[in-house]
Design a protein around this motif. Structure first.
Motif, PDB file in Angstrom:
ATOM      1  N   PRO A  15     -27.294  79.781  14.021  1.00 11.90           N
ATOM      2  CA  PRO A  15     -27.590  78.388  14.385  1.00 11.90           C
ATOM      3  C   PRO A  15     -26.412  77.668  15.041  1.00 11.90           C
ATOM      4  N   ILE A  16     -26.143  77.985  16.295  1.00 13.51           N
ATOM      5  CA  ILE A  16     -25.079  77.300  17.019  1.00 13.51           C
ATOM      6  C   ILE A  16     -25.574  75.910  17.424  1.00 13.51           C
ATOM      7  N   ASP A  17     -24.648  75.037  17.759  1.00 19.97           N
ATOM      8  CA  ASP A  17     -25.021  73.668  18.119  1.00 19.97           C
ATOM      9  C   ASP A  17     -25.377  73.516  19.594  1.00 19.97           C
ATOM     10  N   TYR A  18     -24.709  74.267  20.456  1.00 14.80           N
ATOM     11  CA  TYR A  18     -25.060  74.228  21.871  1.00 14.80           C
ATOM     12  C   TYR A  18     -24.474  75.452  22.572  1.00 14.80           C
ATOM     13  N   ALA A  19     -24.980  75.690  23.777  1.00 15.10           N
ATOM     14  CA  ALA A  19     -24.498  76.810  24.585  1.00 15.10           C
ATOM     15  C   ALA A  19     -24.233  76.310  25.997  1.00 15.10           C
ATOM     16  N   MET A  20     -23.255  76.945  26.643  1.00 15.04           N
ATOM     17  CA  MET A  20     -22.930  76.620  28.033  1.00 15.04           C
ATOM     18  C   MET A  20     -22.973  77.899  28.862  1.00 15.04           C
ATOM     19  N   LEU A  21     -23.387  77.758  30.107  1.00 17.87           N
ATOM     20  CA  LEU A  21     -23.407  78.892  31.014  1.00 17.87           C
ATOM     21  C   LEU A  21     -21.981  79.262  31.380  1.00 17.87           C
ATOM     22  N   ASP A  22     -21.586  80.480  31.060  1.00 20.45           N
ATOM     23  CA  ASP A  22     -20.263  80.984  31.435  1.00 20.45           C
ATOM     24  C   ASP A  22     -20.309  81.521  32.860  1.00 20.45           C
ATOM     25  N   SER A  23     -21.288  82.379  33.132  1.00 20.60           N
ATOM     26  CA  SER A  23     -21.472  82.923  34.469  1.00 20.60           C
ATOM     27  C   SER A  23     -22.892  83.464  34.587  1.00 20.60           C
ATOM     28  N   SER A  24     -23.278  83.768  35.804  1.00 17.00           N
ATOM     29  CA  SER A  24     -24.613  84.322  36.023  1.00 17.00           C
ATOM     30  C   SER A  24     -24.502  85.538  36.924  1.00 17.00           C
ATOM     31  N   GLY A  25     -25.505  86.388  36.827  1.00 16.71           N
ATOM     32  CA  GLY A  25     -25.547  87.605  37.621  1.00 16.71           C
ATOM     33  C   GLY A  25     -26.745  87.591  38.546  1.00 16.71           C
ATOM     34  N   GLU A  26     -27.457  88.697  38.559  1.00 15.43           N
ATOM     35  CA  GLU A  26     -28.593  88.854  39.457  1.00 15.43           C
ATOM     36  C   GLU A  26     -29.721  87.887  39.131  1.00 15.43           C
ATOM     37  N   MET A  27     -30.359  87.401  40.186  1.00 19.91           N
ATOM     38  CA  MET A  27     -31.571  86.609  40.045  1.00 19.91           C
ATOM     39  C   MET A  27     -32.697  87.368  40.730  1.00 19.91           C
ATOM     40  N   GLU A  28     -33.855  87.344  40.108  1.00 23.44           N
ATOM     41  CA  GLU A  28     -34.994  88.075  40.657  1.00 23.44           C
ATOM     42  C   GLU A  28     -36.240  87.201  40.579  1.00 23.44           C
ATOM     43  N   TRP A  64     -17.935  80.094  19.505  1.00 24.66           N
ATOM     44  CA  TRP A  64     -18.480  81.027  18.524  1.00 24.66           C
ATOM     45  C   TRP A  64     -18.580  82.441  19.087  1.00 24.66           C
ATOM     46  N   ASP A  65     -19.264  82.590  20.224  1.00 25.73           N
ATOM     47  CA  ASP A  65     -19.527  83.920  20.757  1.00 25.73           C
ATOM     48  C   ASP A  65     -20.058  83.784  22.181  1.00 25.73           C
ATOM     49  N   ILE A  66     -20.072  84.879  22.915  1.00 22.63           N
ATOM     50  CA  ILE A  66     -20.695  84.919  24.232  1.00 22.63           C
ATOM     51  C   ILE A  66     -21.779  85.983  24.199  1.00 22.63           C
ATOM     52  N   ARG A  67     -22.900  85.700  24.820  1.00 25.37           N
ATOM     53  CA  ARG A  67     -24.028  86.637  24.853  1.00 25.37           C
ATOM     54  C   ARG A  67     -24.575  86.756  26.264  1.00 25.37           C
ATOM     55  N   GLU A  68     -24.996  87.962  26.579  1.00 29.24           N
ATOM     56  CA  GLU A  68     -25.671  88.220  27.856  1.00 29.24           C
ATOM     57  C   GLU A  68     -27.165  88.209  27.588  1.00 29.24           C
TER      58      GLU A  68
END
Length: 92
Positions: A15-28, A64-68
């Protein structure tokens, strides 16, 4: 754009409080539809995203952590005189 709290919980399993976009990859673009008159387009796209999760701890935002993950969005726009206008994106 803010992501729904339930989507964030699924991604981080915590239960994190918020997330921010670190980076993005491919879009389809998964699918799209053009109106019969050719003046409107809508569809769905997915994007590979790396999200950083944060929690509030003792009055501070702590990393907290980074997730893909892959995020899906619905899009729509008008197509008038060869130009896309009024572009809108909605999370799914």
């Amino acid at each position: 754009m803010l992501l729904n709290k339930n989507i964030i919980l699924e991604i981080f399993d915590f239960p994190i409080d918020y997330a921010m976009l670190d980076s993005s990859g491919e879009m389809e673009i998964e699918e799209y539809f053009v109106a019969d008159d050719g003046k409107a387009v809508n569809g769905v796209f997915e994007i590979e995203a790396f999200l950083e999760g944060y929690v509030f701890w003792e009055g501070e935002s702590e990393y907290w952590d980074i997730r893909e993950t892959r995020l899906a969005f619905r899009f729509e726009f008008d197509f008038i005189h060869g130009k896309a206008t009024d572009f809108k994106i909605y999370d799914i």
